[in-house]
Scaffold this motif. Sequence first.
Motif, PDB file in Angstrom:
ATOM      1  N   VAL A 114     -17.447  12.545  -8.008  1.00  0.00           N
ATOM      2  CA  VAL A 114     -17.463  11.207  -8.596  1.00  0.00           C
ATOM      3  C   VAL A 114     -16.522  11.184  -9.798  1.00  0.00           C
ATOM      4  N   ARG A 115     -15.916  10.039 -10.059  1.00  0.00           N
ATOM      5  CA  ARG A 115     -15.127   9.895 -11.287  1.00  0.00           C
ATOM      6  C   ARG A 115     -16.026  10.135 -12.493  1.00  0.00           C
ATOM      7  N   ALA A 116     -15.523  10.907 -13.447  1.00  0.00           N
ATOM      8  CA  ALA A 116     -16.368  11.413 -14.538  1.00  0.00           C
ATOM      9  C   ALA A 116     -17.000  10.304 -15.354  1.00  0.00           C
ATOM     10  N   GLU A 117     -16.276   9.198 -15.597  1.00  0.00           N
ATOM     11  CA  GLU A 117     -16.857   8.147 -16.430  1.00  0.00           C
ATOM     12  C   GLU A 117     -18.058   7.496 -15.752  1.00  0.00           C
ATOM     13  N   LEU A 118     -18.040   7.439 -14.421  1.00  0.00           N
ATOM     14  CA  LEU A 118     -19.191   6.900 -13.700  1.00  0.00           C
ATOM     15  C   LEU A 118     -20.377   7.855 -13.773  1.00  0.00           C
ATOM     16  N   ALA A 119     -20.085   9.155 -13.787  1.00  0.00           N
ATOM     17  CA  ALA A 119     -21.162  10.141 -13.889  1.00  0.00           C
ATOM     18  C   ALA A 119     -21.870  10.062 -15.237  1.00  0.00           C
ATOM     19  N   GLN A 120     -21.184   9.536 -16.261  1.00  0.00           N
ATOM     20  CA  GLN A 120     -21.819   9.366 -17.561  1.00  0.00           C
ATOM     21  C   GLN A 120     -22.703   8.116 -17.598  1.00  0.00           C
ATOM     22  N   GLN A 121     -22.485   7.225 -16.656  1.00  0.00           N
ATOM     23  CA  GLN A 121     -23.207   5.950 -16.653  1.00  0.00           C
ATOM     24  C   GLN A 121     -24.354   5.917 -15.652  1.00  0.00           C
ATOM     25  N   ARG A 122     -24.338   6.816 -14.679  1.00  0.00           N
ATOM     26  CA  ARG A 122     -25.314   6.768 -13.595  1.00  0.00           C
ATOM     27  C   ARG A 122     -25.939   8.146 -13.378  1.00  0.00           C
ATOM     28  N   ALA A 123     -27.136   8.138 -12.842  1.00  0.00           N
ATOM     29  CA  ALA A 123     -27.798   9.396 -12.473  1.00  0.00           C
ATOM     30  C   ALA A 123     -27.314   9.780 -11.077  1.00  0.00           C
ATOM     31  N   ILE A 124     -26.114  10.363 -11.018  1.00  0.00           N
ATOM     32  CA  ILE A 124     -25.474  10.547  -9.711  1.00  0.00           C
ATOM     33  C   ILE A 124     -26.180  11.571  -8.821  1.00  0.00           C
ATOM     34  N   SER A 162     -14.101   3.880   2.766  1.00  0.00           N
ATOM     35  CA  SER A 162     -12.719   3.856   3.221  1.00  0.00           C
ATOM     36  C   SER A 162     -12.375   5.238   3.735  1.00  0.00           C
ATOM     37  N   TYR A 163     -11.386   5.302   4.608  1.00  0.00           N
ATOM     38  CA  TYR A 163     -11.024   6.565   5.240  1.00  0.00           C
ATOM     39  C   TYR A 163      -9.568   6.918   4.960  1.00  0.00           C
ATOM     40  N   ALA A 164      -9.334   8.202   4.743  1.00  0.00           N
ATOM     41  CA  ALA A 164      -7.976   8.715   4.589  1.00  0.00           C
ATOM     42  C   ALA A 164      -7.804   9.914   5.506  1.00  0.00           C
ATOM     43  N   THR A 165      -6.570  10.320   5.677  1.00  0.00           N
ATOM     44  CA  THR A 165      -6.267  11.383   6.627  1.00  0.00           C
ATOM     45  C   THR A 165      -6.790  12.738   6.177  1.00  0.00           C
ATOM     46  N   ASP A 166      -6.751  13.010   4.865  1.00  0.00           N
ATOM     47  CA  ASP A 166      -7.058  14.364   4.404  1.00  0.00           C
ATOM     48  C   ASP A 166      -7.627  14.346   2.995  1.00  0.00           C
ATOM     49  N   SER A 167      -7.990  15.529   2.520  1.00  0.00           N
ATOM     50  CA  SER A 167      -8.598  15.665   1.200  1.00  0.00           C
ATOM     51  C   SER A 167      -7.641  15.275   0.093  1.00  0.00           C
ATOM     52  N   ARG A 168      -6.390  15.647   0.220  1.00  0.00           N
ATOM     53  CA  ARG A 168      -5.430  15.337  -0.842  1.00  0.00           C
ATOM     54  C   ARG A 168      -5.313  13.837  -1.068  1.00  0.00           C
ATOM     55  N   THR A 169      -5.207  13.089   0.011  1.00  0.00           N
ATOM     56  CA  THR A 169      -5.079  11.641  -0.122  1.00  0.00           C
ATOM     57  C   THR A 169      -6.298  11.048  -0.804  1.00  0.00           C
ATOM     58  N   LEU A 172      -6.323  11.912  -4.570  1.00  0.00           N
ATOM     59  CA  LEU A 172      -5.379  11.075  -5.300  1.00  0.00           C
ATOM     60  C   LEU A 172      -5.924   9.667  -5.465  1.00  0.00           C
ATOM     61  N   GLN A 173      -6.587   9.152  -4.441  1.00  0.00           N
ATOM     62  CA  GLN A 173      -7.216   7.835  -4.546  1.00  0.00           C
ATOM     63  C   GLN A 173      -8.295   7.840  -5.622  1.00  0.00           C
ATOM     64  N   LEU A 174      -9.048   8.922  -5.686  1.00  0.00           N
ATOM     65  CA  LEU A 174     -10.100   9.048  -6.695  1.00  0.00           C
ATOM     66  C   LEU A 174      -9.490   9.119  -8.096  1.00  0.00           C
ATOM     67  N   ARG A 175      -8.443   9.901  -8.239  1.00  0.00           N
ATOM     68  CA  ARG A 175      -7.775  10.048  -9.545  1.00  0.00           C
ATOM     69  C   ARG A 175      -7.197   8.723 -10.021  1.00  0.00           C
ATOM     70  N   ARG A 176      -6.698   7.912  -9.085  1.00  0.00           N
ATOM     71  CA  ARG A 176      -6.072   6.629  -9.432  1.00  0.00           C
ATOM     72  C   ARG A 176      -7.073   5.476  -9.465  1.00  0.00           C
ATOM     73  N   LYS A 177      -8.359   5.796  -9.320  1.00  0.00           N
ATOM     74  CA  LYS A 177      -9.460   4.827  -9.409  1.00  0.00           C
ATOM     75  C   LYS A 177      -9.427   3.793  -8.282  1.00  0.00           C
ATOM     76  N   ARG A 178      -8.889   4.185  -7.150  1.00  0.00           N
ATOM     77  CA  ARG A 178      -8.918   3.299  -5.988  1.00  0.00           C
ATOM     78  C   ARG A 178     -10.184   3.499  -5.164  1.00  0.00           C
ATOM     79  N   ILE A 183     -16.624  12.209  -0.674  1.00  0.00           N
ATOM     80  CA  ILE A 183     -17.629  13.072  -0.053  1.00  0.00           C
ATOM     81  C   ILE A 183     -16.980  13.927   1.017  1.00  0.00           C
ATOM     82  N   ASN A 184     -17.155  15.219   0.905  1.00  0.00           N
ATOM     83  CA  ASN A 184     -16.614  16.153   1.898  1.00  0.00           C
ATOM     84  C   ASN A 184     -17.215  17.526   1.625  1.00  0.00           C
ATOM     85  N   ASP A 185     -16.779  18.509   2.395  1.00  0.00           N
ATOM     86  CA  ASP A 185     -17.198  19.885   2.167  1.00  0.00           C
ATOM     87  C   ASP A 185     -16.750  20.349   0.782  1.00  0.00           C
TER      88      ASP A 185
END
Length: 286
Positions: A114-124, A162-169, A172-178, A183-185
């Motif tokens: 999870v994006r870190a700022e959300l983890a500070q706001q929610r009981a993730i 939403s779905y992406a081809t791989d972990s890297r994509t 990057l979406q998570l880092r850019r707040k998209r 969720i994955n292994d």
Amino acid sequence: MRILVTWLLCLAMHGIAQAQTPVSVTVLCDANYPPYSYAENGEAKGLYSDILRAAFARMPGYRINIRPVPWPRGLAALEKGTAFALFPPYYRPVERPWMDYSRPILEESVVAFVRAELAQQRAIVDFPNAYAGLRIGLNRGFNIIAAPGYKTMLAAGEVTQSYATDSRTNLLQLRRKRIDVYINDRLSILWELQQMRSEGLFASSGMNWLAEGPKLSSEQGHVGYTRVNEQAYPYKQDFMQQLDQALLALERDGSISRLTQRYHPTDLQPTNGKGSREDATSGNDL
């Protein structure tokens, strides 16, 4: 008479040589599931490949070639009986009645990052209840979120996917707040983060933008064998028995644990979802 004896001796020697010739077997593997199983310049790489090569080395009656293929193609080949074996499928006897399985090789852990700022706001740690309103990223083909209530929330539009081809994509979406959650292994995520950081993608900001959430489920990888066209693989039962014995021996002597440790990032430190930081290799569930 001397000619006959010589001919019989040659025939006997030829039979012995044939009996000692290893059986050639091709085993398919997933070409795009790092760090567990992937292709690099056409060669099978990854943790499962390392473990199985160690197991195959204990099976001198076989000469085994590992061939990476796209996962859907490998499954289709087993379903048709045009391939003998494939790794690493999860145990799905109802969905894949045309497949037999080896003993489990590894346990994989599915987690939410999870994006870190959300983890500070929610009981993730409270999944999925604390995730209402969030955008969840998954790899295409990933469908093993079995947490109670999740499908209900998804159907009601309380969470989106939403779905992406791989972990890297997805990362990057998570880092850019998209997206808000990926969720994955667990090991797959950490391994990809390490690759990205080594390429300088996160050099300036470190891992403080990312929080590790709860373990959602676990799965075990196997070698899957076709149950179709079995006459083409008369060695199947012997191969299965020998491989299970070799895998058990590797587990008991600690070889699998040692091979697994090679793939653990040693210094990645996402937050732990509670506002503190911890070594990402702690609490390993593999």
